[in-house]
Design a protein around this motif. Structure first.
Motif, mmCIF file in Angstrom:
data_model
loop_
_atom_site.group_PDB
_atom_site.id
_atom_site.type_symbol
_atom_site.label_atom_id
_atom_site.label_comp_id
_atom_site.label_asym_id
_atom_site.label_seq_id
_atom_site.Cartn_x
_atom_site.Cartn_y
_atom_site.Cartn_z
ATOM 1 N N UNK A 279 0.850 -1.188 0.000
ATOM 2 C CA UNK A 279 0.000 0.000 0.000
ATOM 3 C C UNK A 279 0.889 1.243 0.000
ATOM 4 N N UNK A 280 0.519 2.204 -0.844
ATOM 5 C CA UNK A 280 1.264 3.453 -0.967
ATOM 6 C C UNK A 280 0.301 4.624 -0.802
ATOM 7 N N UNK A 281 0.777 5.685 -0.107
ATOM 8 C CA UNK A 281 -0.049 6.866 0.150
ATOM 9 C C UNK A 281 0.705 8.108 -0.316
ATOM 10 N N UNK A 282 -0.057 9.076 -0.828
ATOM 11 C CA UNK A 282 0.552 10.297 -1.352
ATOM 12 C C UNK A 282 -0.481 11.422 -1.332
ATOM 13 N N UNK A 283 -0.001 12.661 -1.400
ATOM 14 C CA UNK A 283 -0.887 13.825 -1.419
ATOM 15 C C UNK A 283 -1.662 13.867 -2.731
ATOM 16 N N UNK A 284 -2.942 14.284 -2.639
ATOM 17 C CA UNK A 284 -3.840 14.234 -3.789
ATOM 18 C C UNK A 284 -4.614 15.539 -3.896
ATOM 19 N N UNK A 285 -4.878 15.978 -5.113
ATOM 20 C CA UNK A 285 -5.689 17.176 -5.370
ATOM 21 C C UNK A 285 -6.816 16.773 -6.312
ATOM 22 N N UNK A 286 -8.080 16.740 -5.845
ATOM 23 C CA UNK A 286 -9.195 16.402 -6.735
ATOM 24 C C UNK A 286 -9.292 17.386 -7.895
ATOM 25 N N UNK A 287 -9.599 16.858 -9.050
ATOM 26 C CA UNK A 287 -9.722 17.669 -10.241
ATOM 27 C C UNK A 287 -8.426 17.880 -10.976
ATOM 28 N N UNK A 288 -7.299 17.411 -10.451
ATOM 29 C CA UNK A 288 -5.996 17.589 -11.068
ATOM 30 C C UNK A 288 -5.489 16.244 -11.571
ATOM 31 N N UNK A 289 -5.078 16.208 -12.835
ATOM 32 C CA UNK A 289 -4.505 14.991 -13.410
ATOM 33 C C UNK A 289 -3.080 14.841 -12.900
ATOM 34 N N UNK A 290 -2.854 13.818 -12.077
ATOM 35 C CA UNK A 290 -1.550 13.635 -11.448
ATOM 36 C C UNK A 290 -0.726 12.546 -12.121
ATOM 37 N N UNK A 291 -1.132 12.109 -13.296
ATOM 38 C CA UNK A 291 -0.316 11.178 -14.060
ATOM 39 C C UNK A 291 -0.900 9.774 -14.098
ATOM 40 N N UNK A 292 -0.120 8.865 -14.703
ATOM 41 C CA UNK A 292 -0.507 7.462 -14.833
ATOM 42 C C UNK A 292 0.311 6.624 -13.850
ATOM 43 N N UNK A 293 -0.379 5.831 -13.078
ATOM 44 C CA UNK A 293 0.269 5.014 -12.051
ATOM 45 C C UNK A 293 0.375 3.563 -12.522
ATOM 46 N N UNK A 294 1.447 2.918 -12.084
ATOM 47 C CA UNK A 294 1.641 1.481 -12.318
ATOM 48 C C UNK A 294 2.245 0.864 -11.064
ATOM 49 N N UNK A 295 2.054 -0.439 -10.944
ATOM 50 C CA UNK A 295 2.720 -1.215 -9.902
ATOM 51 C C UNK A 295 3.716 -2.155 -10.568
ATOM 52 N N UNK A 296 4.875 -2.275 -9.957
ATOM 53 C CA UNK A 296 5.870 -3.236 -10.425
ATOM 54 C C UNK A 296 6.160 -4.223 -9.300
ATOM 55 N N UNK A 297 6.219 -5.500 -9.649
ATOM 56 C CA UNK A 297 6.565 -6.528 -8.674
ATOM 57 C C UNK A 297 7.755 -7.304 -9.226
ATOM 58 N N UNK A 298 8.776 -7.472 -8.383
ATOM 59 C CA UNK A 298 10.005 -8.147 -8.792
ATOM 60 C C UNK A 298 10.346 -9.251 -7.798
#
Length: 512
Positions: A279-298
């Motif tokens: 689980x990961x947490x980060x600051x968020x702003x509704x209405x703002x495009x904050x990019x594309x997220x991915x998960x990597x597992x190794x």
């Protein structure tokens, strides 16, 4: 004459010499055909045990001297029979050097006779049994090849028995485990092969079996990790917002390293030891495009990426509409209704349902939901309300309202109310078409009768005024019969023959 007699005697003596020589030879041969000595003894013996040998030469002239000889020249034991019928019995303490071929000799005044031979094999019991693996350690991925070996410090003439989770390995019980010599071969390892193994090395001499068992040997089978899944949510903390991304894989063997990527840039990484989630947490702003997220597992052998997920949170807004769909049984009975709340925009909507302006207590976490409202069900993240029964209690005006799920104080956007009736009978589409056809047919018949009536009325009524009432009566009866057939009504009947029914007073039939 005297000389001739002498010659004849000499010839007679010469003829008897071969006979006497043959008789003498047969006597010597018959003396040498006495039975050979017999040696008996074990063919196998455990190391450290006693092996009993016996040598006897029956019907031999006394005294008889016996000798037991190993490998043709090593004297093992000797003895003399002075009374007859007394065999030589020898108890051999079995050592590693005792293995070989044995025979015995019987010596008399007439010569030496040699017995049969017997070979003794020394059986060494197994000791210090242990299990090894190839590869080692026995931690392999599914689909790999694994070979377990049952090894001993010493032992000979050994057989091997394998046990998996304390059950004997047989071809019937474990068809994918192949017992070959001292090896247990798994050509294609699966998770079912993980567990504890041990082996037993044993040898048998006659009815005696000696064995040595190893300690348990653990085999671990790793499962390949599936492509990770990424899920995004948002929460409000005071006046700010936090985005929460959860990554997990539904199958695989930990540990694994999970990384959170935004636009292919690694933001954070964590090692999952006991589970396959992070689980990961980060600051968020509704209405703002904050990019594309991915998960990597190794892991040590894999490197996988999840599907991309947009981190843009669109607040609830726009129009909210409510759609109703009715469900019918085969006999056209209305059984249920599906209400769908259509939302024009909003990433994380929370939907609330109202009946006659009263909120329906349909919280999904409410364990008493079935007791409070037994005929309601929510699906599709609360956006669909299913009415499994349409009785008087379920009838009324429904509407839905929507707000952002992460903001309890957010503004509601409401739909217009839609009336849902508790109707007992609804006509199916085929019935509506049939009824419309019969109405059209009835209209054609009525128009045709009116035309016929008009022609007859012009030509014949002036001849016989009573015919006018007759035509009125016949047309009315025909119309009533048609209505009775199509509406299945028995309440209509023809008027008296003498009654005059103008066209304007025919039954007025409406269809709804």
């Amino acid at each position: 004459m005297r000389m001739l007699s002498t010659v004849m005697k000499n010839l007679r003596a010469l003829c008897l010499w071969p006979v006497l020589a043959l008789a003498n030879l047969s006597i010597k041969i018959s003396g040498s055909t006495a039975p050979l000595p017999v040696l008996t003894g074990p063919d196998m013996a455990f190391l450290g045990s006693r092996a009993m040998f016996q040598c006897i030469a029956p019907h031999s002239s006394l005294p008889v001297t016996y000798e037991i000889i190993k490998d043709g020249n090593i004297l093992i034991a000797t003895g003399t029979d002075l009374q007859g019928g007394q065999p030589l019995v020898y108890s051999l303490r079995v050592a590693l050097t005792s293995e070989g071929t044995y025979h015995c000799q019987a010596k008399t005044e007439g010569g030496t006779r040699i017995s049969n031979s017997t070979r003794l094999s020394v059986v060494t019991p197994a000791s210090n049994t242990r299990v090894t693996s190839d590869p080692f350690p026995a931690v392999v991925y599914e689909g790999s090849r694994l070979v377990l070996s049952c090894n001993v410090s010493e032992g000979s003439h050994l057989s091997y028995t394998w046990f998996f989770n304390r059950k004997e390995v047989t071809s019937a019980a474990f068809p994918l485990l192949h017992n070959t010599g001292n090896q247990l071969v798994m050509e294609t390892v699966s998770p079912d092969h993980a567990g504890d193994y041990y082996c037993m090395a044993w040898s048998r001499v006659q009815d005696i079996r000696r064995f040595s068992s190893s300690s348990e040997f653990k085999v671990s089978v790793k499962v390949y990790i599936l492509k990770p899944t990424i899920v995004f949510s948002i929460s409000k903390e005071g006046t700010s917002y936090r985005g929460n991304v959860t990554c997990w894989s539904s199958r695989g063997t930990p540990p694994a390293n999970f990384s959170f990527l935004v636009d292919d840039y690694e933001v954070e990484s964590v090692k999952a030891v006991s589970s396959l989630s992070a689980r990961f947490s980060f600051a968020m702003v509704p209405g703002l495009d904050m990019g594309m997220a991915r998960c990597r597992v190794k892991t040590e052998v894999q490197d996988l990426l999840s599907e991309p997920l947009s981190l843009e949170v669109v607040p609830v807004g726009g129009h909210v509409t409510l759609e109703v769909e009715h469900l019918f049984r085969a006999d056209s009975k209305l059984t249920a209704a599906i209400l769908t709340c259509q939302i024009s925009r909003g990433t994380f909507p929370f939907v609330s349902w109202l009946l006659n302006d009263s909120i329906l207590p349909l919280e999904t976490h409410d364990s008493h939901l079935q007791l409070i409202l037994p005929h309601y069900a929510l699906t599709d993240h609360r956006q669909t309300l299913v009415l499994t029964k349409l009785g008087p209690e379920e009838a009324g005006y429904y509407h839905c309202r929507v707000r952002d799920s992460y903001d309890d104080s957010g503004t509601w956007v409401e739909s217009t109310a839609v009336l849902v009736r508790a109707t007992e009978f609804f006509m199916a589409t085929t019935e509506v078409i049939s009824l419309a056809f019969f109405c059209f047919l009835f209209l054609c018949l009525a128009v045709g009768l009116a035309c016929v009536y008009g022609m007859l009325d012009q030509k014949q009524v002036h001849r016989d005024p009573s015919m006018k009432n007759f035509y009125h009566h016949q047309m009315c009866c025909l119309c009533i019969h048609i209505v009775k057939i199509h509406l299945m009504s028995s309440s209509l009947s023809c008027p008296d023959d003498n009654a005059i029914i103008p066209l304007s007073e025919l039954p007025n039939v409406t269809f709804s």
